[in-house]
Design an enzyme around this catalytic site. Structure first.
Site, PDB file in Angstrom:
ATOM      1  N   LYS A  84       0.835  -1.195   0.000  1.00 59.85           N
ATOM      2  CA  LYS A  84       0.000   0.000   0.000  1.00 59.85           C
ATOM      3  C   LYS A  84       0.878   1.256   0.000  1.00 59.85           C
ATOM      4  CE  LYS A  84      -3.720  -0.617   2.474  1.00 59.85           C
ATOM      5  NZ  LYS A  84      -4.303  -0.884   3.813  1.00 59.85           N
ATOM      6  N   ARG A 130      -3.134   3.126   8.618  1.00 64.27           N
ATOM      7  CA  ARG A 130      -3.507   1.979   7.790  1.00 64.27           C
ATOM      8  C   ARG A 130      -2.429   0.908   7.789  1.00 64.27           C
ATOM      9  NH1 ARG A 130      -4.603   4.414   1.980  1.00 64.27           N
ATOM     10  NH2 ARG A 130      -5.963   2.599   1.818  1.00 64.27           N
ATOM     11  N   GLY A 182      -8.202  -6.731   4.096  1.00 68.30           N
ATOM     12  CA  GLY A 182      -9.071  -6.692   5.271  1.00 68.30           C
ATOM     13  C   GLY A 182      -8.623  -7.536   6.447  1.00 68.30           C
ATOM     14  N   MET A 230      -5.926  -7.180   8.359  1.00 70.97           N
ATOM     15  CA  MET A 230      -5.347  -6.421   9.467  1.00 70.97           C
ATOM     16  C   MET A 230      -6.214  -5.195   9.753  1.00 70.97           C
ATOM     17  SD  MET A 230      -1.348  -6.770   8.682  1.00 70.97           S
ATOM     18  CE  MET A 230      -1.515  -6.282   6.989  1.00 70.97           C
ATOM     19  N   ARG A 245      -3.311  -1.590  -6.336  1.00 71.12           N
ATOM     20  CA  ARG A 245      -2.520  -2.823  -6.235  1.00 71.12           C
ATOM     21  C   ARG A 245      -2.897  -3.713  -7.399  1.00 71.12           C
ATOM     22  NH1 ARG A 245      -5.700  -4.645  -0.873  1.00 71.12           N
ATOM     23  NH2 ARG A 245      -7.749  -4.783  -1.779  1.00 71.12           N
ATOM     24  N   HIS A 252     -14.364  -7.082   0.824  1.00 73.95           N
ATOM     25  CA  HIS A 252     -13.226  -7.944   1.137  1.00 73.95           C
ATOM     26  C   HIS A 252     -13.585  -9.412   0.993  1.00 73.95           C
ATOM     27  CE1 HIS A 252     -11.189  -4.575   3.612  1.00 73.95           C
ATOM     28  NE2 HIS A 252     -10.551  -4.745   2.475  1.00 73.95           N
ATOM     29  N   ARG A 305       1.608 -48.051 -12.352  1.00 75.71           N
ATOM     30  CA  ARG A 305       1.590 -48.977 -11.209  1.00 75.71           C
ATOM     31  C   ARG A 305       0.880 -50.244 -11.630  1.00 75.71           C
ATOM     32  NH1 ARG A 305      -0.321 -44.077  -9.293  1.00 75.71           N
ATOM     33  NH2 ARG A 305       0.913 -43.059  -7.655  1.00 75.71           N
ATOM     34  N   ARG A 326       6.314 -49.866 -13.473  1.00 78.17           N
ATOM     35  CA  ARG A 326       6.911 -50.288 -12.211  1.00 78.17           C
ATOM     36  C   ARG A 326       6.450 -51.704 -11.890  1.00 78.17           C
ATOM     37  NH1 ARG A 326       5.419 -47.257  -6.742  1.00 78.17           N
ATOM     38  NH2 ARG A 326       3.435 -48.288  -7.114  1.00 78.17           N
ATOM     39  N   GLU A 370      13.726 -44.294  -3.421  1.00 77.24           N
ATOM     40  CA  GLU A 370      12.692 -43.927  -2.445  1.00 77.24           C
ATOM     41  C   GLU A 370      13.082 -44.320  -1.028  1.00 77.24           C
ATOM     42  OE1 GLU A 370       9.070 -45.912  -3.633  1.00 77.24           O
ATOM     43  OE2 GLU A 370      10.186 -47.599  -4.441  1.00 77.24           O
ATOM     44  N   SER A 393      14.042 -42.890 -10.879  1.00 77.51           N
ATOM     45  CA  SER A 393      12.832 -42.114 -10.684  1.00 77.51           C
ATOM     46  C   SER A 393      12.661 -41.934  -9.181  1.00 77.51           C
ATOM     47  CB  SER A 393      11.636 -42.852 -11.285  1.00 77.51           C
ATOM     48  OG  SER A 393      10.469 -42.116 -11.034  1.00 77.51           O
ATOM     49  N   GLY A 419      10.870 -41.575  -6.039  1.00 76.10           N
ATOM     50  CA  GLY A 419       9.516 -41.803  -5.530  1.00 76.10           C
ATOM     51  C   GLY A 419       9.364 -40.972  -4.280  1.00 76.10           C
ATOM     52  N   THR A 420       8.925 -39.723  -4.465  1.00 75.84           N
ATOM     53  CA  THR A 420       8.989 -38.791  -3.335  1.00 75.84           C
ATOM     54  C   THR A 420       7.963 -39.086  -2.249  1.00 75.84           C
ATOM     55  OG1 THR A 420       7.670 -37.251  -4.612  1.00 75.84           O
ATOM     56  CG2 THR A 420      10.050 -36.900  -4.600  1.00 75.84           C
ATOM     57  N   ASN A 421       6.909 -39.873  -2.557  1.00 83.80           N
ATOM     58  CA  ASN A 421       5.978 -40.225  -1.475  1.00 83.80           C
ATOM     59  C   ASN A 421       6.694 -41.086  -0.445  1.00 83.80           C
ATOM     60  OD1 ASN A 421       4.076 -38.957  -3.009  1.00 83.80           O
ATOM     61  ND2 ASN A 421       3.169 -40.842  -3.791  1.00 83.80           N
ATOM     62  N   ASP A 422       7.299 -42.182  -0.941  1.00 85.36           N
ATOM     63  CA  ASP A 422       7.994 -43.050  -0.003  1.00 85.36           C
ATOM     64  C   ASP A 422       9.254 -42.393   0.531  1.00 85.36           C
ATOM     65  OD1 ASP A 422       6.777 -45.483   0.737  1.00 85.36           O
ATOM     66  OD2 ASP A 422       6.828 -46.103  -1.364  1.00 85.36           O
ATOM     67  N   CYS A 436       8.355 -39.266  -9.607  1.00 86.68           N
ATOM     68  CA  CYS A 436       7.026 -39.825  -9.861  1.00 86.68           C
ATOM     69  C   CYS A 436       6.118 -39.801  -8.640  1.00 86.68           C
ATOM     70  CB  CYS A 436       7.133 -41.231 -10.429  1.00 86.68           C
ATOM     71  SG  CYS A 436       7.833 -42.403  -9.270  1.00 86.68           S
ATOM     72  N   TYR A 447      12.604 -34.901 -15.814  1.00 84.81           N
ATOM     73  CA  TYR A 447      11.157 -34.803 -15.961  1.00 84.81           C
ATOM     74  C   TYR A 447      10.452 -34.970 -14.616  1.00 84.81           C
ATOM     75  CZ  TYR A 447      11.001 -39.880 -15.498  1.00 84.81           C
ATOM     76  OH  TYR A 447      11.124 -41.146 -15.019  1.00 84.81           O
TER      77      TYR A 447
HETATM   78  P1  ADP Z   1      -7.690  -2.489   3.983  1.00 81.21           P
HETATM   79  O1  ADP Z   1      -6.337  -3.023   3.765  1.00 81.21           O
HETATM   80  O2  ADP Z   1      -8.474  -3.239   4.982  1.00 81.21           O
HETATM   81  O3  ADP Z   1      -8.414  -2.214   2.716  1.00 81.21           O
HETATM   82  P2  ADP Z   1      -7.232   0.330   4.179  1.00 81.21           P
HETATM   83  O4  ADP Z   1      -6.035   0.853   4.853  1.00 81.21           O
HETATM   84  O5  ADP Z   1      -7.190   0.330   2.694  1.00 81.21           O
HETATM   85  O6  ADP Z   1      -7.500  -1.118   4.743  1.00 81.21           O
HETATM   86  O7  ADP Z   1      -8.457   1.144   4.726  1.00 81.21           O
HETATM   87  C1  ADP Z   1      -9.778   0.726   4.582  1.00 81.21           C
HETATM   88  C2  ADP Z   1     -10.604   1.826   3.979  1.00 81.21           C
HETATM   89  O8  ADP Z   1     -10.535   3.021   4.712  1.00 81.21           O
HETATM   90  C3  ADP Z   1     -10.135   2.210   2.600  1.00 81.21           C
HETATM   91  O9  ADP Z   1     -10.767   1.404   1.658  1.00 81.21           O
HETATM   92  C4  ADP Z   1     -10.528   3.657   2.463  1.00 81.21           C
HETATM   93  O10 ADP Z   1     -11.768   3.742   1.855  1.00 81.21           O
HETATM   94  C5  ADP Z   1     -10.619   4.148   3.875  1.00 81.21           C
HETATM   95  N1  ADP Z   1      -9.482   5.045   4.098  1.00 81.21           N
HETATM   96  C6  ADP Z   1      -8.218   4.722   4.408  1.00 81.21           C
HETATM   97  N2  ADP Z   1      -7.441   5.798   4.475  1.00 81.21           N
HETATM   98  C7  ADP Z   1      -8.221   6.853   4.197  1.00 81.21           C
HETATM   99  C8  ADP Z   1      -8.010   8.257   4.094  1.00 81.21           C
HETATM  100  N3  ADP Z   1      -6.813   8.798   4.270  1.00 81.21           N
HETATM  101  N4  ADP Z   1      -9.059   9.018   3.780  1.00 81.21           N
HETATM  102  C9  ADP Z   1     -10.266   8.483   3.578  1.00 81.21           C
HETATM  103  N5  ADP Z   1     -10.539   7.187   3.659  1.00 81.21           N
HETATM  104  C10 ADP Z   1      -9.530   6.365   3.957  1.00 81.21           C
HETATM  105 MG    MG Z   2       6.869 -46.102  -3.444  1.00 82.69          MG
HETATM  106 MG    MG Z   3      -7.727  -1.106   1.254  1.00 78.59          MG
END
Ligand code: ADP
Ligand code: MG
Ligand code: MG
Length: 879
Positions: free
Chosen positions: A24, A94, A103, A105, A338, A454, A560, A616, A752, A771, A773-776, A839, A859
């Protein structure tokens, strides 16, 4: 450059600094650099979070002073001041990890609002209600997130106020009501904290940053990281950003947009917005937002600017962007950009289109697709000819078919889903706290929330079908029931979701096998141009072999033969062979099996004509073909008790004695693999005859046959291979002489057992190929039983991160990988022309394939349906 160790101003960053500033932070800095309107900000680095974790929660010494300096610079740049009655600066704090975790954190908005700053805020916004609303939102968010106050404390107060005022919606409350609510909230908060509530915004800032650090380790973030293999050591950055207000009135708005449709990949506008709202309302799925198209009418200028910015950002990043924006008083601000999460189908379409549009090269396009995502495409879809009428419809938030019994909370979904029951999670709205339920559910159905919530973003990223915002459904979580079109579904009732259309059906619907579409074809063809590793399939019959070939397998890496022994028409002969009292009886039984084996091989060789097939020789312990010891004991006991037919009793007793004789405490390490062939050379001899005869017959019929590779399993000593090879070679020579024909063939072994890997130089002398045989090799190398560990301690180990991953799913790099490395080096050291492959199930796992590429194997071999993924992963491994 104004940055210090842990704090970077907005203008100090750019897109390359993700690791330090988080996705971010790097994203907003890059937008700023490109002249896109972004609220001013500074970022506390991921290093500060990592360092704080290392010190068990204590901040690095200089950090707070650096934050204060960053704040002062921000105040200077904006001409505003935190807590100032005239010109207050309001902030959002944020979270922002290196890899986006939508969402998972915490984020705190409106920091800096207080009794002192409300009047100025009201004046700037031209409306008092907005100021008080921002304040009560802040207390609620800060109280919950930072101080850990129970949400119901606030919800109850809000509900009570609404009922006192006789209104239904939050929006019906007046400025005066909200002012009163703020006072109530403050009192409740202070009570909850025993008088420790602070109104000092600087203090609040410090605590908010700390809370965001801590949210890196909260349970839902943990679940999300595990599901996506993100390391817990990375930490999150914290972005401290000037607030812009989408809730200032009707010329303000907030929303989310994607530069292409993240569900289908279509190049079209995709987004949602809400007028007079704060961003959380959209992304948290609290209100069902409006289609972005409509913004053209409501806020035309901001709309045009947004579309222009979207196009620019996509061109710049050369990837589909997921953006958050807010409009304050008609002025557009971008808050986040992103690379957008997308479904597998969308990923493929976008990659194809971007190559066609000249934005990406083929190789870049391959790099944009997650190998694990291709998996999602290989799941069944609803049969289009089902002819049923949907009982309701929501938004098609994440495509695919989901069938399961309804459950109403994530814990129950988690419990039942883990027990293997297919469930559909039905929620009013899903919050990130539901992630553990979403992970194991077949699909998700929500009454509220839009396509960009989210919940929808996470579901798409995980390939989980989702129908969102199905507002006609009535959920009663207490009674554990949902009413859809008058029909009541209680926990345990089956429903079906079509996440591609948004349709919801009662009961189960027929499914059809996955279709590999044109986009998919292109991608794997590009992958074929790039990859070095060969891709073969594990197949035991003609049908699988044909399917594998159709999906691009370049041969069979593991055929097999025991599955052929299990078929009901041959099991009696197989049992006679095992229970034979002497060589003559055994030879007679084997003679019966031979033509059946031959016809199996003919089918496979025909399907693979022109390509290599590794057969085999018999591998499992013989008791697998006999009745179970306990069952047979019971059978005899029953006959004894009922005084049944004496002759039958005698027969069953004899069988029991033989079953007992062959019983082993530890069959996995017992008489199996080449040990069987060493005890009963008649078995490999019979199998070799069947192979040679089949190869000759197919060549006769088709003019071409498969490349015959005979593989001896479970070799630990070079001497075993030497002797088994002699049996095979003598038999082949005998067969060819009788037939007056010639046939090329090779003889190799499976590696194996650790001893085989370590003595691979000795073994290589007698082998044309290895070959792995990664399971065994995983079982024997780590010393864990595949049949028991997964239901035993292994789950706990993975959860507690004693092991990074389940080693049966993804190869244990250091240990088992180390053994393979030794095996390859020693084997090729002794015989440079030695061919090497894999295998085990790992042959279809993208991360394991990356390791096999590194180790220089020739392979991999995997189940037929994984062949396209393996082709793709093999290409990714060299890019
Ligand atoms: P998340 O990773 O959960 O999307 P964000 O940090 O993006 O968290 O924040 C969640 C929401 O809060 C964003 O989608 C945005 O709409 C709002 N927000 C975050 N920072 C600001 C800001 N500076 N001004 C207005 N809205 C904000
Ligand atoms: Mg075997
Ligand atoms: Mg966001």
């Amino acid at each position: 450059m104004t940055h210090t160790d842990y704090v970077y101003d907005l203008s100090d960053g750019d897109a390359t600094m993700r690791n330090l500033l988080g996705g971010k932070g790097a994203g907003v800095a890059e937008m700023k650099r490109l002249g896109v309107p972004v609220p001013d900000a500074f970022t506390v680095t991921t290093t500060a979070c990592v360092e704080t974790m290392r010190r068990k929660g204590e901040w690095p010494e200089s950090l707070w002073q650096e934050v204060l300096d960053g704040l002062h610079r921000l105040e200077e740049r904006t001409g505003l001041k935190l807590g100032d009655a005239e010109k207050p600066l309001l902030l959002s704090v944020r979270s922002g990890a290196v890899q986006s975790m939508p969402g998972m954190m915490d984020t705190i908005l409106n920091l800096g609002v207080s009794e002192e700053t409300v009047p100025a805020l009201a004046k700037a916004g031209g409306n008092e209600r907005f100021a008080w609303d921002s304040y009560r939102r802040f207390i609620q968010m800060y109280g919950e997130v930072v101080e850990g106050i129970e949400p119901h404390v606030y919800e109850d107060a809000l509900t009570k106020l609404k009922s006192d005022r006789g209104v239904e919606h939050d929006t019906d409350l007046t400025a005066e009501d909200l002012r009163e609510l703020v006072a109530t909230f403050k009192k409740l908060s202070d009570d909850a904290l025993g008088g420790a509530w602070t109104n000092d915004p600087t203090e609040q800032l410090k605590k908010a940053i700390n809370a965001v650090f801590k949210s890196w380790l909260n349970p839902r973030a943990d679940v999300y990281r595990k599901a996506n293999n993100i390391s817990a050591d990375l930490g999150t950055a914290v972005n401290v950003m000037q607030m812009v207000f989408g809730n200032r009135g009707d010329d303000s708005a907030t929303g989310v947009c994607f530069t292409r449709n993240p569900s289908t990949g279509a190049k079209e506008l995709y987004g949602e917005f809400l007028v007079n709202a704060q961003g959380e309302d959209v992304v948290a799925g609290i209100r069902t937002p409006r289609n972005l198209e409509e913004m053209k009418e409501v806020l035309p200028e901001a709309y045009d600017q947004l579309i222009d910015t979207m196009n620019r950002m996509e061109q710049h990043y050369k990837d589909m962007q997921d953006m958050e924006f807010t409009i304050e008083g008609g002025q557009l601000y971008l808050l986040q950009t992103r690379n957008g999460k997308r479904t597998a189908a969308a990923a493929l379409k976008i990659a194809n289109d971007m190559v066609a549009e000249g934005i990406l090269t083929k190789e870049e396009a391959l790099n944009r697709i997650e190998p694990a995502q291709l998996d999602h495409l290989l799941h069944p879809a609803i049969d289009p000819s089902h002819g049923q009428t949907p009982i309701t419809k929501g938004l098609p938030a994440s495509p695919g078919a989901a069938m399961g019994t309804v459950v109403f909370d994530a814990d129950t979904a988690h419990e039942k889903g883990h027990a293997g029951e297919p469930v559909v999670l039905v929620r009013f709205e899903t919050t990130p706290d539901d992630i553990h339920g979403v992970l194991v559910a077949q699909g998700v159905l929500t009454a509220h929330g839009g396509m960009t919530s989210h919940a929808a973003v996470v579901a798409r990223g995980m390939g989980r079908p989702c129908v969102a915002g199905a507002h006609e459904i009535k959920i009663d979580p207490k009674a554990k029931q949902v009413t859809i079109a008058g029909q009541v579904f209680t926990e345990g009732d089956m429903i079906t979701l079509d996440g591609s259309t948004g349709d919801v059906y009662a009961g189960e619907l027929p499914l059809v096998p996955p279709q590999i579409n044109e986009d998919f074809q292109h991608i794997v063809q590009w992958a074929d141009e790039v990859r070095r590793l060969g891709v073969r399939a594990n197949a035991d019959n003609a049908e699988d072999a044909a399917k594998a070939r159709e999906l691009g397998a370049q041969g069979i890496g593991l055929c097999r033969t025991e599955h052929m022994f299990m078929a009901s028409d041959r099991l009696p002969a197989v049992r006679r062979m095992i229970l034979a009292n002497d060589d003559a009886e055994r030879t007679a039984a084997l003679a019966e099996i031979l033509p059946m084996q031959q016809s199996d091989f003919e089918g496979i060789f025909e399907a693979m004509a022109g390509l290599p097939v590794t057969v085999r020789l018999l591998d499992p312990p013989l008791h697998e073909f006999l009745p179970d010891l306990v069952e047979q004991s019971l059978k005899v006991q029953k006959l004894e008790l009922t005084n049944g037919d004496a002759a039958e009793l005698e027969k069953e007793r004899a069988l029991l004695a033989q079953v007992k004789g062959l019983h082993e405490q530890n069959p996995m390490l017992g008489t199996r693999g080449c040990r069987l062939g060493m005890l009963y050379p008649e078995i490999p001899e019979m199998q070799t005859r069947a192979i040679v005869r089949a190869a000759l017959a197919v060549r006769e019929r088709k003019g071409e046959t498969a490349g015959v590779e005979i593989m001896i399993p479970l070799v630990a000593y070079a001497e075993e291979l030497k002797r088994q090879r002699a049996v095979v070679e003598d038999t082949v020579a005998d067969e060819l002489e009788r037939a007056g024909a010639e046939l090329e063939f090779t003889v190799g072994t499976m590696i194996e057992l650790p001893r085989a890997a370590i003595t691979a130089d000795q073994i290589a002398e007698h082998a044309d190929f290895f070959s792995f045989g990664t399971n065994d090799l995983t079982q024997t190398g780590i010393g864990i039983s595949r049949d028991d560990a997964e239901s035993g301690f292994l789950g706990q180990y993975v959860a507690d991160e004693v092991m990074p991953r389940n080693p049966f799913e993804s190869v244990d790099r250091d240990g088992v990988g180390g053994l393979i490395k030794i095996g390859v080096e020693k084997g090729k050291g002794a015989k440079p022309k030695l061919k090497t492959g894999v295998c085990g199930e790992h042959g279809g796992d993208p991360d394991s394939i990356a390791l096999f590429e590194e180790l220089g194997l020739e392979y991999v071999s995997c189940s037929p349906y994984r062949v396209p993924i393996a082709r793709f992963a093999a290409a990714r491994a060299v890019l």
